[in-house]
Design an enzyme around this catalytic site. Structure first.
Site, PDB file in Angstrom:
ATOM      1  N   HIS A 151       1.039   6.232   1.788  1.00  0.00           N
ATOM      2  CA  HIS A 151       1.813   7.170   2.605  1.00  0.00           C
ATOM      3  C   HIS A 151       3.006   7.767   1.872  1.00  0.00           C
ATOM      4  O   HIS A 151       3.620   8.713   2.360  1.00  0.00           O
ATOM      5  CB  HIS A 151       2.169   6.544   3.940  1.00  0.00           C
ATOM      6  CG  HIS A 151       0.925   6.281   4.737  1.00  0.00           C
ATOM      7  ND1 HIS A 151       0.018   7.291   5.040  1.00  0.00           N
ATOM      8  CD2 HIS A 151       0.371   5.141   5.199  1.00  0.00           C
ATOM      9  CE1 HIS A 151      -1.003   6.783   5.681  1.00  0.00           C
ATOM     10  NE2 HIS A 151      -0.831   5.480   5.782  1.00  0.00           N
ATOM     11  N   ARG A 161      -6.958  12.776   0.882  1.00  0.00           N
ATOM     12  CA  ARG A 161      -5.858  13.274   1.714  1.00  0.00           C
ATOM     13  C   ARG A 161      -4.495  12.746   1.269  1.00  0.00           C
ATOM     14  O   ARG A 161      -3.486  13.332   1.558  1.00  0.00           O
ATOM     15  CB  ARG A 161      -6.095  12.962   3.186  1.00  0.00           C
ATOM     16  CG  ARG A 161      -5.967  11.497   3.540  1.00  0.00           C
ATOM     17  CD  ARG A 161      -6.019  11.287   5.035  1.00  0.00           C
ATOM     18  NE  ARG A 161      -7.333  11.503   5.584  1.00  0.00           N
ATOM     19  CZ  ARG A 161      -7.779  10.891   6.692  1.00  0.00           C
ATOM     20  NH1 ARG A 161      -7.006  10.071   7.353  1.00  0.00           N
ATOM     21  NH2 ARG A 161      -8.999  11.095   7.144  1.00  0.00           N
ATOM     22  N   ASN A 179       0.863  -1.190   0.000  1.00  0.00           N
ATOM     23  CA  ASN A 179       0.000   0.000   0.000  1.00  0.00           C
ATOM     24  C   ASN A 179       0.898   1.239   0.000  1.00  0.00           C
ATOM     25  O   ASN A 179       1.684   1.441   0.939  1.00  0.00           O
ATOM     26  CB  ASN A 179      -0.904  -0.044   1.248  1.00  0.00           C
ATOM     27  CG  ASN A 179      -1.829   1.152   1.323  1.00  0.00           C
ATOM     28  OD1 ASN A 179      -1.413   2.272   1.053  1.00  0.00           O
ATOM     29  ND2 ASN A 179      -3.066   0.929   1.706  1.00  0.00           N
ATOM     30  N   THR A 224      -8.053   3.468   8.688  1.00  0.00           N
ATOM     31  CA  THR A 224      -9.282   2.674   8.710  1.00  0.00           C
ATOM     32  C   THR A 224      -9.370   1.950  10.049  1.00  0.00           C
ATOM     33  O   THR A 224      -8.622   1.018  10.302  1.00  0.00           O
ATOM     34  CB  THR A 224      -9.273   1.673   7.535  1.00  0.00           C
ATOM     35  OG1 THR A 224      -8.853   2.378   6.376  1.00  0.00           O
ATOM     36  CG2 THR A 224     -10.647   1.096   7.310  1.00  0.00           C
ATOM     37  N   GLU A 255     -11.183  -9.257   3.161  1.00  0.00           N
ATOM     38  CA  GLU A 255      -9.887  -8.935   3.757  1.00  0.00           C
ATOM     39  C   GLU A 255     -10.124  -8.786   5.261  1.00  0.00           C
ATOM     40  O   GLU A 255     -10.913  -7.943   5.689  1.00  0.00           O
ATOM     41  CB  GLU A 255      -9.307  -7.651   3.161  1.00  0.00           C
ATOM     42  CG  GLU A 255      -7.950  -7.323   3.786  1.00  0.00           C
ATOM     43  CD  GLU A 255      -7.174  -6.253   3.036  1.00  0.00           C
ATOM     44  OE1 GLU A 255      -7.331  -6.128   1.814  1.00  0.00           O
ATOM     45  OE2 GLU A 255      -6.390  -5.549   3.706  1.00  0.00           O
ATOM     46  N   GLU A 272      -8.767   0.599  -2.780  1.00  0.00           N
ATOM     47  CA  GLU A 272      -9.624   0.656  -1.586  1.00  0.00           C
ATOM     48  C   GLU A 272     -10.508   1.882  -1.682  1.00  0.00           C
ATOM     49  O   GLU A 272     -10.033   2.970  -2.038  1.00  0.00           O
ATOM     50  CB  GLU A 272      -8.777   0.768  -0.324  1.00  0.00           C
ATOM     51  CG  GLU A 272      -7.869  -0.417  -0.079  1.00  0.00           C
ATOM     52  CD  GLU A 272      -6.981  -0.225   1.125  1.00  0.00           C
ATOM     53  OE1 GLU A 272      -6.232  -1.168   1.423  1.00  0.00           O
ATOM     54  OE2 GLU A 272      -7.016   0.856   1.746  1.00  0.00           O
ATOM     55  N   HIS A 331      -5.595   3.692  -1.674  1.00  0.00           N
ATOM     56  CA  HIS A 331      -6.898   4.045  -1.099  1.00  0.00           C
ATOM     57  C   HIS A 331      -7.240   5.455  -1.554  1.00  0.00           C
ATOM     58  O   HIS A 331      -6.587   6.411  -1.150  1.00  0.00           O
ATOM     59  CB  HIS A 331      -6.787   3.964   0.433  1.00  0.00           C
ATOM     60  CG  HIS A 331      -8.080   4.190   1.162  1.00  0.00           C
ATOM     61  ND1 HIS A 331      -8.194   4.028   2.525  1.00  0.00           N
ATOM     62  CD2 HIS A 331      -9.320   4.562   0.739  1.00  0.00           C
ATOM     63  CE1 HIS A 331      -9.435   4.295   2.903  1.00  0.00           C
ATOM     64  NE2 HIS A 331     -10.136   4.628   1.844  1.00  0.00           N
ATOM     65  N   HIS A 340      -3.555  -4.706   7.881  1.00  0.00           N
ATOM     66  CA  HIS A 340      -3.617  -3.558   8.798  1.00  0.00           C
ATOM     67  C   HIS A 340      -2.687  -3.764   9.988  1.00  0.00           C
ATOM     68  O   HIS A 340      -2.836  -4.736  10.719  1.00  0.00           O
ATOM     69  CB  HIS A 340      -5.033  -3.254   9.317  1.00  0.00           C
ATOM     70  CG  HIS A 340      -5.180  -1.793   9.658  1.00  0.00           C
ATOM     71  ND1 HIS A 340      -4.775  -1.259  10.841  1.00  0.00           N
ATOM     72  CD2 HIS A 340      -5.617  -0.743   8.910  1.00  0.00           C
ATOM     73  CE1 HIS A 340      -4.983   0.051  10.842  1.00  0.00           C
ATOM     74  NE2 HIS A 340      -5.483   0.388   9.661  1.00  0.00           N
ATOM     75  N   ARG A 387      -9.348   8.101  -0.824  1.00  0.00           N
ATOM     76  CA  ARG A 387     -10.287   8.522   0.230  1.00  0.00           C
ATOM     77  C   ARG A 387     -11.176   9.631  -0.281  1.00  0.00           C
ATOM     78  O   ARG A 387     -10.791  10.387  -1.181  1.00  0.00           O
ATOM     79  CB  ARG A 387      -9.518   8.989   1.463  1.00  0.00           C
ATOM     80  CG  ARG A 387      -8.742   7.882   2.165  1.00  0.00           C
ATOM     81  CD  ARG A 387      -8.147   8.390   3.464  1.00  0.00           C
ATOM     82  NE  ARG A 387      -9.159   8.567   4.457  1.00  0.00           N
ATOM     83  CZ  ARG A 387      -9.398   7.732   5.474  1.00  0.00           C
ATOM     84  NH1 ARG A 387      -8.657   6.669   5.648  1.00  0.00           N
ATOM     85  NH2 ARG A 387     -10.362   7.975   6.331  1.00  0.00           N
TER      86      ARG A 387
HETATM   87  N1  PXP Z   1      -5.861  -3.173   4.064  1.00  0.00           N
HETATM   88  C1  PXP Z   1      -6.804  -2.204   4.114  1.00  0.00           C
HETATM   89  C2  PXP Z   1      -8.152  -2.531   3.585  1.00  0.00           C
HETATM   90  C3  PXP Z   1      -6.508  -0.918   4.593  1.00  0.00           C
HETATM   91  O1  PXP Z   1      -7.465   0.025   4.634  1.00  0.00           O
HETATM   92  C4  PXP Z   1      -5.195  -0.640   5.033  1.00  0.00           C
HETATM   93  C5  PXP Z   1      -4.850   0.716   5.537  1.00  0.00           C
HETATM   94  O2  PXP Z   1      -5.056   1.658   4.556  1.00  0.00           O
HETATM   95  C6  PXP Z   1      -4.240  -1.670   4.946  1.00  0.00           C
HETATM   96  C7  PXP Z   1      -4.611  -2.930   4.486  1.00  0.00           C
HETATM   97  C8  PXP Z   1      -2.817  -1.455   5.318  1.00  0.00           C
HETATM   98  O3  PXP Z   1      -2.674  -1.127   6.680  1.00  0.00           O
HETATM   99  P1  PXP Z   1      -1.286  -0.603   7.187  1.00  0.00           P
HETATM  100  O4  PXP Z   1      -1.032   0.701   6.500  1.00  0.00           O
HETATM  101  O5  PXP Z   1      -1.483  -0.474   8.661  1.00  0.00           O
HETATM  102  O6  PXP Z   1      -0.253  -1.634   6.820  1.00  0.00           O
END
Ligand code: PXP
Length: 237
Positions: free
Chosen positions: A11, A50, A8, A102, A152, A71, A44, A187, A46
């Site tokens: 960031h 952001r 992901n 999330t 998920e 996402e 994602h 997550h 959003r």
């Molecule tokens: N899976 C989903 C559906 C998420 O919303 C997120 C966070 O955006 C993640 C995985 C990844 O989480 P993390 O950034 O804590 O690794």
């Protein structure tokens, strides 16, 4: 079965947006992650934009052949955007404007009637649809019932070290097989806590973001992706 790693890159966009320019480019981060062994890229979009923006999604779709997992919140606008973009997969997540990330799983059982047509439209466009849910049998059954192909499992409570959470994840992963759902998880996963989740055989894919991008400050993105793949591979074996 080998396990896929979706990286992901939200960031990287957070960091870029902090200065309002174009650097660091999340697309370059995605290319680096893929070269280092990532199996797919998660982003994602959003509602408040952001981090990832609409033009990022367009650039990713044009530039990458690897699977993209988008996402998004369960809104008409987001479903329209996804159907126009046609990513490999869409993961429907709960979204609150004030949250930092999330915070919990989607209440599929409580919103089944609103979600069902969205799942149908996305699936009809050839997109694999996933529900981001807590490891709760009620939510698993509701996800299967509304036609989702994938769930998920939210690993946030496990990552916080709450008692019994690995057992809940294990039971939920086992139930996905009975319900005919493909099982993913994510997550809060890190080098230290990923192993026991990666060892659950029903889980086919992990999506990991914040830790990898944060750790990349110290070791570089390619190195942390490669190391995460190695840890997952060892836990799987
Ligand atoms: N899976 C989903 C559906 C998420 O919303 C997120 C966070 O955006 C993640 C995985 C990844 O989480 P993390 O950034 O804590 O690794």
């Amino acid at each position: 079965m080998p396990m896929r790693l979706g990286v992901n890159i939200d960031h990287v966009a957070t960091l870029r947006n902090a200065r309002g320019g174009t650097h660091p480019d999340p697309l370059e981060a995605a290319r680096t992650a893929l070269r280092a062994g990532a199996d797919g890229i998660t982003l994602h979009l959003r509602e408040d934009r952001r981090h990832i923006r609409d033009d990022d999604l367009a650039r990713f779709m044009a530039a990458l052949t690897a699977p993209i997992n988008l996402e998004l919140a369960a809104t008409e606008e987001m479903v329209r955007i996804a159907i126009a973009a046609r990513p490999h997969a869409v993961c429907i997540v709960p979204e609150k404007r004030a949250e930092v990330t999330t915070e919990g799983g989607l209440d599929v059982a409580g919103q089944a009637e609103a979600l069902r047509p969205m799942v149908a439209s996305l699936s009809a466009a050839g997109i694999r649809v996933s529900m981001f849910i807590d490891p709760d049998p009620v939510q698993l059954r509701a996800s299967a019932e509304i036609g989702a192909a994938v769930v998920e499992l939210h690993t946030g409570a496990y990552a916080e070290g709450r008692a019994g959470e690995l057992g809940r994840l294990r039971a939920a992963a086992t139930l996905t097989a009975t319900l005919g759902l493909e099982c993913h998880a994510g997550h809060g996963l890190t080098f230290r806590n990923v192993g026991p989740v990666a060892a659950l055989p029903e889980i086919m894919e992990l999506n990991i973001g914040h830790f990898l991008i944060g750790e990349a400050v110290f070791e570089g993105l390619a190195a942390v992706v490669t190391r995460m793949k190695q840890i997952i591979g060892a836990a799987r074996a």
